[in-house]
Design a protein around this motif. Sequence first.
Motif, PDB file in Angstrom:
ATOM      1  N   ILE A  19       0.828  -1.221   0.000  1.00 31.30           N
ATOM      2  CA  ILE A  19       0.000   0.000   0.000  1.00 31.30           C
ATOM      3  C   ILE A  19       0.857   1.264   0.000  1.00 31.30           C
ATOM      4  N   SER A  59     -14.096   7.770  -5.440  1.00 33.88           N
ATOM      5  CA  SER A  59     -13.969   9.208  -5.477  1.00 33.88           C
ATOM      6  C   SER A  59     -12.593   9.700  -5.948  1.00 33.88           C
ATOM      7  N   SER A  60     -11.538   8.944  -5.707  1.00 41.75           N
ATOM      8  CA  SER A  60     -10.208   9.512  -5.974  1.00 41.75           C
ATOM      9  C   SER A  60      -9.869   9.645  -7.453  1.00 41.75           C
ATOM     10  N   LYS A  81     -20.782   4.548  -6.126  1.00 39.34           N
ATOM     11  CA  LYS A  81     -20.774   3.349  -5.273  1.00 39.34           C
ATOM     12  C   LYS A  81     -21.992   3.391  -4.359  1.00 39.34           C
ATOM     13  N   THR A  97     -15.896  -6.193  -5.317  1.00 37.46           N
ATOM     14  CA  THR A  97     -15.212  -6.487  -4.056  1.00 37.46           C
ATOM     15  C   THR A  97     -13.852  -5.820  -4.104  1.00 37.46           C
ATOM     16  N   SER A  98     -13.580  -4.964  -3.129  1.00 37.45           N
ATOM     17  CA  SER A  98     -12.266  -4.324  -3.047  1.00 37.45           C
ATOM     18  C   SER A  98     -11.375  -5.145  -2.129  1.00 37.45           C
ATOM     19  N   PHE A  99     -10.336  -5.735  -2.720  1.00 38.96           N
ATOM     20  CA  PHE A  99      -9.422  -6.553  -1.918  1.00 38.96           C
ATOM     21  C   PHE A  99      -8.607  -5.668  -0.987  1.00 38.96           C
ATOM     22  N   THR A 100      -8.197  -4.484  -1.504  1.00 36.79           N
ATOM     23  CA  THR A 100      -7.355  -3.593  -0.707  1.00 36.79           C
ATOM     24  C   THR A 100      -8.096  -3.102   0.533  1.00 36.79           C
ATOM     25  N   ASP A 125      -7.287   6.509 -10.285  1.00 38.74           N
ATOM     26  CA  ASP A 125      -6.032   6.860  -9.613  1.00 38.74           C
ATOM     27  C   ASP A 125      -5.100   5.648  -9.536  1.00 38.74           C
ATOM     28  N   PHE A 126      -5.575   4.535  -8.949  1.00 39.47           N
ATOM     29  CA  PHE A 126      -4.723   3.354  -8.786  1.00 39.47           C
ATOM     30  C   PHE A 126      -5.219   2.188  -9.638  1.00 39.47           C
ATOM     31  N   LEU A 127      -4.288   1.419 -10.163  1.00 38.24           N
ATOM     32  CA  LEU A 127      -4.630   0.099 -10.708  1.00 38.24           C
ATOM     33  C   LEU A 127      -3.908  -0.922  -9.830  1.00 38.24           C
ATOM     34  N   ASN A 129      -5.725  -4.545  -8.204  1.00 38.24           N
ATOM     35  CA  ASN A 129      -6.232  -5.851  -8.647  1.00 38.24           C
ATOM     36  C   ASN A 129      -7.107  -5.755  -9.897  1.00 38.24           C
ATOM     37  N   GLY A 130      -7.461  -4.536 -10.258  1.00 41.02           N
ATOM     38  CA  GLY A 130      -8.247  -4.346 -11.480  1.00 41.02           C
ATOM     39  C   GLY A 130      -9.722  -4.654 -11.310  1.00 41.02           C
ATOM     40  N   GLU A 131     -10.163  -4.863 -10.062  1.00 43.79           N
ATOM     41  CA  GLU A 131     -11.572  -5.215  -9.849  1.00 43.79           C
ATOM     42  C   GLU A 131     -12.499  -4.050 -10.180  1.00 43.79           C
ATOM     43  N   ALA A 132     -12.089  -2.863  -9.780  1.00 47.34           N
ATOM     44  CA  ALA A 132     -12.945  -1.692  -9.999  1.00 47.34           C
ATOM     45  C   ALA A 132     -13.090  -1.414 -11.501  1.00 47.34           C
TER      46      ALA A 132
HETATM   47  P1  G4P Z   1      -8.582  -2.156  -7.879  1.00 46.96           P
HETATM   48  O1  G4P Z   1      -8.892  -0.695  -7.533  1.00 46.96           O
HETATM   49  O2  G4P Z   1      -7.461  -2.301  -8.862  1.00 46.96           O
HETATM   50  O3  G4P Z   1      -9.797  -2.908  -8.200  1.00 46.96           O
HETATM   51  O4  G4P Z   1      -8.000  -2.867  -6.609  1.00 46.96           O
HETATM   52  P2  G4P Z   1      -8.570  -3.005  -5.178  1.00 46.96           P
HETATM   53  O5  G4P Z   1      -9.963  -3.526  -5.232  1.00 46.96           O
HETATM   54  O6  G4P Z   1      -7.551  -3.797  -4.454  1.00 46.96           O
HETATM   55  O7  G4P Z   1      -8.561  -1.483  -4.667  1.00 46.96           O
HETATM   56  C1  G4P Z   1      -9.681  -0.899  -4.156  1.00 46.96           C
HETATM   57  C2  G4P Z   1      -9.484   0.507  -3.648  1.00 46.96           C
HETATM   58  O8  G4P Z   1      -8.199   0.667  -3.028  1.00 46.96           O
HETATM   59  C3  G4P Z   1      -9.521   1.572  -4.719  1.00 46.96           C
HETATM   60  O9  G4P Z   1     -10.043   2.735  -4.111  1.00 46.96           O
HETATM   61  C4  G4P Z   1      -8.061   1.807  -5.041  1.00 46.96           C
HETATM   62  O10 G4P Z   1      -7.858   3.075  -5.612  1.00 46.96           O
HETATM   63  C5  G4P Z   1      -7.464   1.704  -3.683  1.00 46.96           C
HETATM   64  N1  G4P Z   1      -6.060   1.329  -3.690  1.00 46.96           N
HETATM   65  C6  G4P Z   1      -5.506   0.190  -4.182  1.00 46.96           C
HETATM   66  N2  G4P Z   1      -4.192   0.161  -3.922  1.00 46.96           N
HETATM   67  C7  G4P Z   1      -3.907   1.319  -3.264  1.00 46.96           C
HETATM   68  C8  G4P Z   1      -2.705   1.875  -2.733  1.00 46.96           C
HETATM   69  O11 G4P Z   1      -1.597   1.296  -2.789  1.00 46.96           O
HETATM   70  N3  G4P Z   1      -2.813   3.098  -2.136  1.00 46.96           N
HETATM   71  C9  G4P Z   1      -3.978   3.778  -2.029  1.00 46.96           C
HETATM   72  N4  G4P Z   1      -3.934   4.972  -1.448  1.00 46.96           N
HETATM   73  N5  G4P Z   1      -5.145   3.276  -2.522  1.00 46.96           N
HETATM   74  C10 G4P Z   1      -5.091   2.061  -3.125  1.00 46.96           C
HETATM   75  P3  G4P Z   1     -11.576   2.914  -3.970  1.00 46.96           P
HETATM   76  O12 G4P Z   1     -12.191   1.900  -3.080  1.00 46.96           O
HETATM   77  O13 G4P Z   1     -12.174   2.932  -5.341  1.00 46.96           O
HETATM   78  O14 G4P Z   1     -11.779   4.245  -3.207  1.00 46.96           O
HETATM   79  P4  G4P Z   1     -11.410   5.740  -3.533  1.00 46.96           P
HETATM   80  O15 G4P Z   1     -10.098   5.994  -2.859  1.00 46.96           O
HETATM   81  O16 G4P Z   1     -11.321   5.949  -5.000  1.00 46.96           O
HETATM   82  O17 G4P Z   1     -12.537   6.473  -2.944  1.00 46.96           O
END
Ligand code: G4P
Length: 189
Positions: A19, A59-60, A81, A97-100, A125-127, A129-132
Amino acid sequence: MKLLEERILKDGRAVNEDILRVDTFINHQVDPELMSKCAKDFASHFRGKGITKVVTIESSGISPALLTACDMGIPLVILKKQPSKVLNDNLYQTMVTSFTKGTNYELTLSKDVIGENDHVLIIDDFLANGEAVTAAVRLLRMAHATVAGVGVLIEKAFQPGREKLTDAGFEVYALARIGSMSRDRIEFI
Ligand code: G4P
């Protein structure tokens, strides 16, 4: 993108090997100048591909996605969401499902904002696991729209997101690709 990599090295904080916190410039406080430069990079990479709308997931993803849409002169659609299924004929929904974060939610799209004539650029913002993004693609398919590609600020290349998306036939364009990290070291590919 050198500028984003330098900023991650300066202000990003690897909490552990998985993370990365980017709260001071992307996720909580936003650096508009940096986001604007990232958006210009996305827009110039994807320009000329017949894209009609930018889509992001709240949101990010909103700040880079909005600035990209602005640069390309097209609308932004924000996938919402919801905590549970909503019974409404005018909505498409799919479970994510958000694994993180260890959470589940229903990603939601109104039938009024995306249709069969749309060719969409997904920005987030982040890629990880690619679930989102995979769920976003499911919703766009329900709306009979097509996907031009996926742009992300930060790809954690040690997680399977890119492979999932490229195996499904989508182009992934990441501005910073992290190959590995630990509390005192971040390495880019
Ligand atoms: P995915 O986004 O690739 O599907 O993977 P995963 O389900 O594991 O991640 C879910 C949420 O966690 C996403 O935010 C993603 O942006 C965030 N995330 C994943 N890895 C990191 C990391 O290393 N650092 C940070 N800061 N965030 C990470 P989200 O649930 O969509 O919420 P939001 O932040 O966009 O509101």
